[in-house]
Write a protein that holds these residues in place. Structure first.
Motif, PDB file in Angstrom:
ATOM      1  N   UNK A 118      46.520  52.231  49.431  1.00 58.10           N
ATOM      2  CA  UNK A 118      45.743  52.480  48.211  1.00 58.10           C
ATOM      3  C   UNK A 118      46.590  53.289  47.237  1.00 58.10           C
ATOM      4  N   UNK A 119      47.649  52.698  46.750  1.00 59.35           N
ATOM      5  CA  UNK A 119      48.578  53.386  45.864  1.00 59.35           C
ATOM      6  C   UNK A 119      48.925  52.459  44.708  1.00 59.35           C
ATOM      7  N   UNK A 120      48.679  52.922  43.483  1.00 58.55           N
ATOM      8  CA  UNK A 120      48.858  52.056  42.323  1.00 58.55           C
ATOM      9  C   UNK A 120      50.274  51.507  42.230  1.00 58.55           C
ATOM     10  N   UNK A 121      51.268  52.357  42.440  1.00 62.58           N
ATOM     11  CA  UNK A 121      52.649  51.908  42.326  1.00 62.58           C
ATOM     12  C   UNK A 121      52.981  50.860  43.376  1.00 62.58           C
ATOM     13  N   UNK A 153      39.851  44.274  48.859  1.00 63.91           N
ATOM     14  CA  UNK A 153      39.808  45.732  48.945  1.00 63.91           C
ATOM     15  C   UNK A 153      40.106  46.373  47.606  1.00 63.91           C
ATOM     16  N   UNK A 154      39.794  47.665  47.531  1.00 68.20           N
ATOM     17  CA  UNK A 154      40.071  48.408  46.307  1.00 68.20           C
ATOM     18  C   UNK A 154      39.084  48.164  45.194  1.00 68.20           C
ATOM     19  N   UNK A 155      37.950  47.530  45.505  1.00 65.50           N
ATOM     20  CA  UNK A 155      36.893  47.329  44.506  1.00 65.50           C
ATOM     21  C   UNK A 155      35.632  48.003  44.998  1.00 65.50           C
ATOM     22  N   UNK A 198      40.937  51.385  43.055  1.00 63.39           N
ATOM     23  CA  UNK A 198      41.849  51.380  41.909  1.00 63.39           C
ATOM     24  C   UNK A 198      42.298  49.992  41.484  1.00 63.39           C
ATOM     25  N   UNK A 199      41.826  48.947  42.140  1.00 63.49           N
ATOM     26  CA  UNK A 199      42.353  47.618  41.864  1.00 63.49           C
ATOM     27  C   UNK A 199      42.130  47.208  40.411  1.00 63.49           C
TER      28      UNK A 199
END
Length: 416
Positions: free
Chosen positions: A44-47, A67-69, A76-77
């Motif tokens: 879960x990392x934007x970069x 995931x991430x939603x 953060x997606x």
């Protein structure tokens, strides 16, 4: 066409949950001729997400992300999509109305601002409507690659895949045909099977590939055909399966990846109007578990006894104490008495009995770890075989279960 499936979530990377979404999506894509090129799990990392997007750009046709939603701040997606596509979030009022209705009418509570923010999506995305949840899916294209974002909740993901993504791909893209045929074999290992079918395998056409999928006691042979002519693929693959059956028909038990030997045995029992009971020691109920996992097992499976302790074999199955004293609790004689005992107790036509030493310690027996006796009682006789399944414990149990099914199937087939 190729796809990469990306799961986002630290909970997957640390082993807290098991990723089942990727397998489901891959199977759904395969049905419509889209080949899954790669499965990835990232943090879960934007970069990290941005680097993954960039790496896959123009390398595959579809990047499908799960995931991430969701409603929490660590999801953060959507924000990452905006950065990658140089876009901004806007309210999709159709999604917002659905979210409010779901929260207030179904969940019987007021919709919070966090809930309403689920309706924020990138302005240029095509929304994949999620009727069974609050987080919508997103479809965005950059150059030659489509990026599809899905919620990680399995039933929500499945709904969007089946009702939004698959129909959209089928409608908008020309795809090759991918056909699979799985041949289920029992009783011989991978190397022996490969040796028997070597000439057959060497003569497969280039558009058909063979994969060996071994597991304890069985080998699945999966044929995969790819091409544009569906009729040619179907005819060729069926002809190859027919010729294969002439070579190894003695170990083939079915032609469906999801059709286990327990399913095959159940069908044979129903066909013959026979019943089955089990008496398990070292397998600890696993044979009964696999039998009852099959819908309709009550039509032929009478029940079982997990006689793990020595005294249970005596009190529940009628095994003679002198038999145990003379031959040991792990012995062919005890296995035969167990099979006869459960056959009589359950009034069944057939019975399976297992007794052995799965390890890691010897327990009540003197038998070497890995030793298993399997007895089969038929309407006319009872017989037993001895096996050395080695170690570790899990391997011993799995191989014993599979061997018991294999032995039973052979006996039933004698009366078909």
């Amino acid at each position: 066409m190729k796809a990469t499936i990306v799961t986002i979530g630290d909970e997957i990377l640390i082993g807290q949950i098991i990723d089942t979404n990727s397998g489901y999506i891959a199977k759904a894509l395969d049905r419509i001729g889209v080949q899954t090129h790669e499965l990835l799990s990232i943090s879960d990392n934007k970069q990290h997400i941005l680097e993954t997007f960039e790496k896959l750009q123009n390398k595959v046709d579809f990047v499908i992300i799960t995931g991430g939603l969701g409603p929490t701040k660590d999801d953060i997606t959507k924000h990452t999509f905006c950065e990658y596509f140089n876009d901004s979030l806007v309210v999709n009022y159709e999604v917002q109305a659905h979210v409010i209705e779901l929260i207030e009418k179904v969940m019987k509570r007021p919709a919070s601002q966090i809930n309403k923010d689920q309706a924020l999506v990138p302005s240029n995305c095509q929304v994949l409507f999620n009727k069974v949840g609050t987080a919508p899916g997103m479809w965005m294209k950059k150059e030659n690659t489509v990026y599809i974002s899905l919620p990680g909740v399995p039933y929500e993901m499945k709904y969007i895949v089946e009702n939004e993504i698959i129909p959209k791909i089928v409608k908008e893209y020309e795809r090759p045909y991918i056909l699979h045929k799985t041949i289920m074999t029992y009783g011989q290992g991978e190397s022996l099977v490969a040796e028997r079918i070597e000439d057959w395998e060497n003569n497969l056409p280039e558009f058909i590939k063979l994969a060996y999928l071994p597991s304890p006691g069985r080998v699945r042979l999966r044929l995969t055909a790819r091409g544009k002519d569906k009729e040619l693929l179907e005819t060729t693959i069926n002809n190859k399966v027919e010729s294969l059956a002439k070579i190894i028909g003695d170990i083939i038990v079915g032609f469906d990846e999801d059709e286990t030997i327990a399913v095959v045995i159940g069908r044979l029992l129903i066909q013959n109007k026979n019943t089955l009971a089990v008496a398990e020691s070292c397998t600890g109920g696993k044979i009964a578990q696999e039998l009852t996992a099959v819908a309709g097992a009550s039509n032929y499976f009478r029940g079982g006894v997990v006689s793990y302790a020595t005294e249970t074999k005596v009190s529940m199955l009628g095994v003679l104490e002198e038999t145990i004293t003379q031959h040991s609790v792990v012995s062919g004689e005890v296995a035969k008495e167990m099979a006869i005992g459960v056959q009589k107790r359950m009034k069944s036509d057939y019975a399976i009995a297992t007794t052995g030493n799965a390890g890691p310690d010897k327990g009540d027996a003197d038998a070497t770890v890995g030793t298993v006796f399997i007895a089969i009682a038929t309407p006319s006789e009872v017989f037993v075989e001895e096996f050395d399944f080695g170690q570790p414990r899990e391997k011993v149990i799995d191989r014993a279960v599979n061997k018991a099914f294999e032995m039973l199937q052979k006996e039933i087939l004698k009366n078909v």
